[in-house]
Structures are given as structure tokens and as C-alpha cells.
Design an enzyme around this catalytic site. Structure first.
Site, PDB file in Angstrom:
ATOM      1  N   ASP A 148     -24.886  -7.155  44.490  1.00 53.26           N
ATOM      2  CA  ASP A 148     -24.136  -8.131  43.700  1.00 53.26           C
ATOM      3  C   ASP A 148     -23.695  -7.508  42.369  1.00 53.26           C
ATOM      4  O   ASP A 148     -23.958  -6.337  42.086  1.00 53.26           O
ATOM      5  CB  ASP A 148     -24.989  -9.380  43.493  1.00 53.26           C
ATOM      6  CG  ASP A 148     -24.149 -10.650  43.450  1.00 53.26           C
ATOM      7  OD1 ASP A 148     -22.945 -10.579  43.158  1.00 53.26           O
ATOM      8  OD2 ASP A 148     -24.719 -11.741  43.709  1.00 53.26           O
ATOM      9  N   TRP A 188     -16.913  -9.269  41.292  1.00 56.01           N
ATOM     10  CA  TRP A 188     -16.298 -10.528  40.908  1.00 56.01           C
ATOM     11  C   TRP A 188     -15.985 -10.529  39.415  1.00 56.01           C
ATOM     12  O   TRP A 188     -16.412  -9.664  38.678  1.00 56.01           O
ATOM     13  CB  TRP A 188     -17.155 -11.733  41.280  1.00 56.01           C
ATOM     14  CG  TRP A 188     -18.538 -11.741  40.707  1.00 56.01           C
ATOM     15  CD1 TRP A 188     -19.637 -11.132  41.223  1.00 56.01           C
ATOM     16  CD2 TRP A 188     -18.975 -12.392  39.522  1.00 56.01           C
ATOM     17  NE1 TRP A 188     -20.733 -11.351  40.439  1.00 56.01           N
ATOM     18  CE2 TRP A 188     -20.363 -12.130  39.378  1.00 56.01           C
ATOM     19  CE3 TRP A 188     -18.350 -13.176  38.562  1.00 56.01           C
ATOM     20  CZ2 TRP A 188     -21.122 -12.626  38.316  1.00 56.01           C
ATOM     21  CZ3 TRP A 188     -19.109 -13.666  37.500  1.00 56.01           C
ATOM     22  CH2 TRP A 188     -20.476 -13.399  37.394  1.00 56.01           C
ATOM     23  N   ASP A 209     -17.114 -16.860  44.696  1.00 56.20           N
ATOM     24  CA  ASP A 209     -18.019 -17.420  45.696  1.00 56.20           C
ATOM     25  C   ASP A 209     -17.371 -18.581  46.450  1.00 56.20           C
ATOM     26  O   ASP A 209     -16.698 -19.431  45.861  1.00 56.20           O
ATOM     27  CB  ASP A 209     -19.289 -17.943  45.021  1.00 56.20           C
ATOM     28  CG  ASP A 209     -20.191 -16.827  44.551  1.00 56.20           C
ATOM     29  OD1 ASP A 209     -19.890 -15.645  44.809  1.00 56.20           O
ATOM     30  OD2 ASP A 209     -21.215 -17.139  43.911  1.00 56.20           O
TER      31      ASP A 209
END
Length: 397
Positions: A148, A188, A209
Site C-alpha cells: 500500500d 494513490w 479505493d
């Protein structure tokens, strides 16, 4: 004129040419991930029960062979030797014991970390510990790693440089042990991973997401429609985990969501409580004719837009994306983004892979029936709001 699409085509050609083939997952990964439904509320009983249920319900046989832990499995700090440790309350038997169990059922095991100082939920992160953590995960028996992108502000460099540190670590561990992990990462806030991701990973996220609502699904699909050329064998755009079975998604929306993700060659990771899936939702996720498009080992390219429908072609519209999609093997998908039932149709000349002067036998991949032979124009009745149609067109001699 050198258009935006021409630029995308050229860039994607070079991306495909330098794709990282680590010998894993020629076709998109399929399996289960804990995050969408369970968040931090995970433990070894949940994972064992989910794996057992997925096998009993036929998901393993259908191709869903990864069982993946997401955030919240570890402690907030490393041990005295600088190693990650699992939460002893959530996983009292340990993660090596858990991966052994998953392997005994026929599944592969996946785990999560973050390329920052801490994970998104505040647990010990992996930045500056990539090689140590890669060795740990291989020692514990894992087969898949998701990395992540939280709490990474201390890193001086590009996202590509930061995520490539995991690529380098995995290659070194492969040289040491003979084992390579599937590598998926999440970039992201800024999204351009499809440009450089193919050279360093097996899959890369392309948008924020996912959420269990129709507007977010259309937003993701709209973004995907402009970058599909970056995905091919061994490396895939990740549209995020599936929301089938979550929230208030109707069966029509679940059908469209699953079809679009499968035809886009995105990883297909179930993110719900499989013990509570309805028979209809289960049937959607196990449709063998849709899965066959996703897992086709002869054609790696995902479906591409060929006719926007309501909007002019090449329109960016997160609430009403392109409606008509095609592939090189004459698979056709179209979705009704209207809030009412409408008639959808197209002429063969719209698609570069259908010949206007030829006839085609048409197979309906949701009704599991042959629709007949068509020439120059196709119409199959009205389609309900937010529902999908999917077909295979086979040229007739």
C-alpha cells in the site's frame, strides 16, 4: 493529428514491451481479500472459515485460489531484531501455521504491507525494510504481497523508485530461496502507475479505493476505459477488489461490476462475507463463461471501448462511461448506465473486429444460450437499468 489516444497507444506499446514477467500469473489473479467487508476485524478463525467455505461453495474450483490478508494483521512495532510480528491475539497459531492450512486446502496465501513508515491503519510499515520483510513473508509461506501507499512522506524520490525497492527485494529473495511472490501495489493520490507499473509488478491500482455503490464503480470504469492498453499478460491494471455482496448493489449492478472487472482483465478478488452470499450473487461470481474471458491464456489484452453510446466518443464522464466494449476475440460487452430500461444496439461497423459484410453466430454469456446468426447490425431487446450484456461473436464462413 497526434491525438491523446495515439499517445496512449504508443506509450502502452512500450509498457507492454518491457513488462516484468516474473513467471507468476500470466492471467489476472483471482481470490479473496479481507478489507472490503472486514477491515481490521480479522483473525485466524475468519481466514480458516472463509477458505473452507470458499472451497465448499465451489470458488476454488472456479479459479479463486488466493486467500489474502489485508491491513491490521501485524503489531504496531517490530520486534527486537527488527522483524515484523503478527498480532498474537488475532493469530495465536501464527501465520506460518495459517499458510500451511491454506495450502493444504489448495489455496495460495497473500499478505499486506505498506511502503511507508506505518500502514494505513497505523501498524508497522515496510519502508526501508523491504528485503527483510520479503524474506519474512517467504519464510512464513506466503505467495502474494500487496504493498500500500500510506505514510510515505519521508521518502525522497519518485513513487516508481519507492515501489521498485520491493521488486528488487523480491528478485533477491528469489535468488536466495527459489521462490518469487506475486507483487501487487497501490499508488494513490497521484495515479500514473499504469505507465511504469508493468516493468516492476504483476498488478497496480489505477484509482481510489472502491466503494459498495454504483457511482464509484462507474468512476473506476471510466478511468479504466482510457488506459486499458497498458494491461496484458503478466501485468494487469487493478480496478480494486470486488464489492459483490456488499452494500446496496442490485443484482444488475453486481452483474455489471463483475463483467466489467473480468473483461478489463483486472484481478478478481472477492471482498465480502462469502458465508452470507446469496445464491444469485454466488452464481454471478462463478459464471464460467465470464471467467473464461478473464482467464484466457491466448489473448492478454482487455476489452477496449469501441462506441461511447450516449456520449461522443472519447468523452471523460465518471457518471456515464463508455457503454460498448470489444476485444480481439470478438467478445462484446455493453452496459446500461441509464436509470431506466432502454434499448441498446450497435452496427458491426462500430467495432474494428466485426466485419460489416460478414455474419456472426452470437453466444450470450449470461443467459448461456446461442442467440442465432446476425449480420451488419445487432439488437437483443431492452436492457434494465445498470445491467450488462456480454456476448461472443463467431464469424461464419
Amino acid at each position: 493529428m497526434f491525438t491523446l489516444f495515439a499517445a496512449v497507444e504508443l506509450a502502452s506499446f512500450f509498457a507492454a514491451a518491457c513488462a516484468w514477467n516474473n513467471g507468476l500469473q500470466k492471467v489476472p489473479a483471482m481470490g479473496f481479500n479481507t478489507w472490503n467487508r472486514f477491515g481490521c476485524n480479522i483473525n485466524e478463525t475468519l481466514i480458516r472459515d472463509t477458505a473452507t467455505q470458499m472451497k465448499n461453495l465451489g470458488f476454488l474450483e472456479a479459479g479463486y485460489n488466493f486467500i489474502n490478508l489485508d491491513d491490521c494483521w501485524n503489531t504496531q512495532t517490530r520486534d527486537a531484531n527488527g522483524l515484523l510480528t503478527w498480532d498474537p491475539v488475532k493469530f495465536p497459531s501464527g501465520l506460518e501455521n495459517l499458510t500451511n492450512f491454506l495450502h493444504s486446502l489448495g489455496f495460495k496465501a497473500g499478505i499486506y504491507e505498506d511502503q511507508g513508515l506505518t500502514t494505513c491503519a497505523g501498524f508497522a510499515g515496510s519502508l526501508n525494510h523491504e528485503l527483510t520483510d520479503a524474506r519474512t513473508f517467504v519464510n512464513w509461506g506466503f505467495d502474494y504481497i500487496k504493498i500500500d501507499n500510506c505514510n510515505s512522506g519521508s521518502f525522497q524520490g519518485t513513487n516508481e523508485e519507492r515501489f521498485k525497492r520491493w521488486t528488487d527485494a523480491l528478485i533477491q529473495v528469489k535468488n536466495e530461496t527459489g521462490k518469487m511472490l506475486f507483487y501487487s501495489f497501490v499508488e494513490w493520490q497521484s495515479f500514473d502507475a499504469w505507465v511504469w507499473g508493468p516493468s516492476i509488478a504483476n498488478s497496480w491500482r489505477i484509482y481510489d479505493d472502491i466503494q459498495s455503490n454504483w457511482p464509484r464503480i462507474t468512476q473506476i470504469l471510466n478511468n479504466a476505459s482510457f488506459i486499458e492498453n497498458y494491461s496484458n499478460f503478466w501485468g494487469h491494471n487493478d480496478l480494486d477488489m470486488l464489492e459483490n455482496g456488499n452494500g446496496a448493489l442490485t443484482l444488475a449492478e453486481q452483474r455489471s461490476h463483475f463483467t466489467a472487472w473480468a473483461f478489463a482483465k483486472s484481478p478478481l478478488l472477492i471482498g465480502t462475507d462469502v458465508s452470507k452470499l446469496s445464491a444469485n450473487s454466488t452464481a454471478i461470481l462463478q459464471n464460467p463463461e465470464i471467467i473464461a474471458i478473464s482467464q484466457d491464456t491466448s489473448i492478454g489484452e482487455p476489452l477496449q471501448p469501441f462506441f461511447w453510446g450516449k456520449n461522443p466518443d472519447q468523452t471523460w464522464d465518471p457518471s456515464f462511461p463508455v457503454q460498448y466494449w470489444r476485444s480481439n476475440h470478438t467478445a462484446i460487452m455493453y452496459i446500461n448506465f441509464n436509470n431506466i430500461t432502454v434499448d441498446l444496439n450497435f452496427t458491426f461497423s462500430h467495432s474494428p473486429h466485426l466485419k460489416a459484410n460478414k455474419k456472426y453466430a452470437v453466444r450470450d454469456l449470461w443467459q448461456h444460450e446461442d442467440k442465432g446468426v446476425f449480420g451488419s447490425f445487432f439488437f437483443d431487446g431492452s436492457i434494465a437499468s445498470h445491467d450488462v450484456r456480454a456476448y461472443i461473436f463467431t464469424e461464419q464462413s
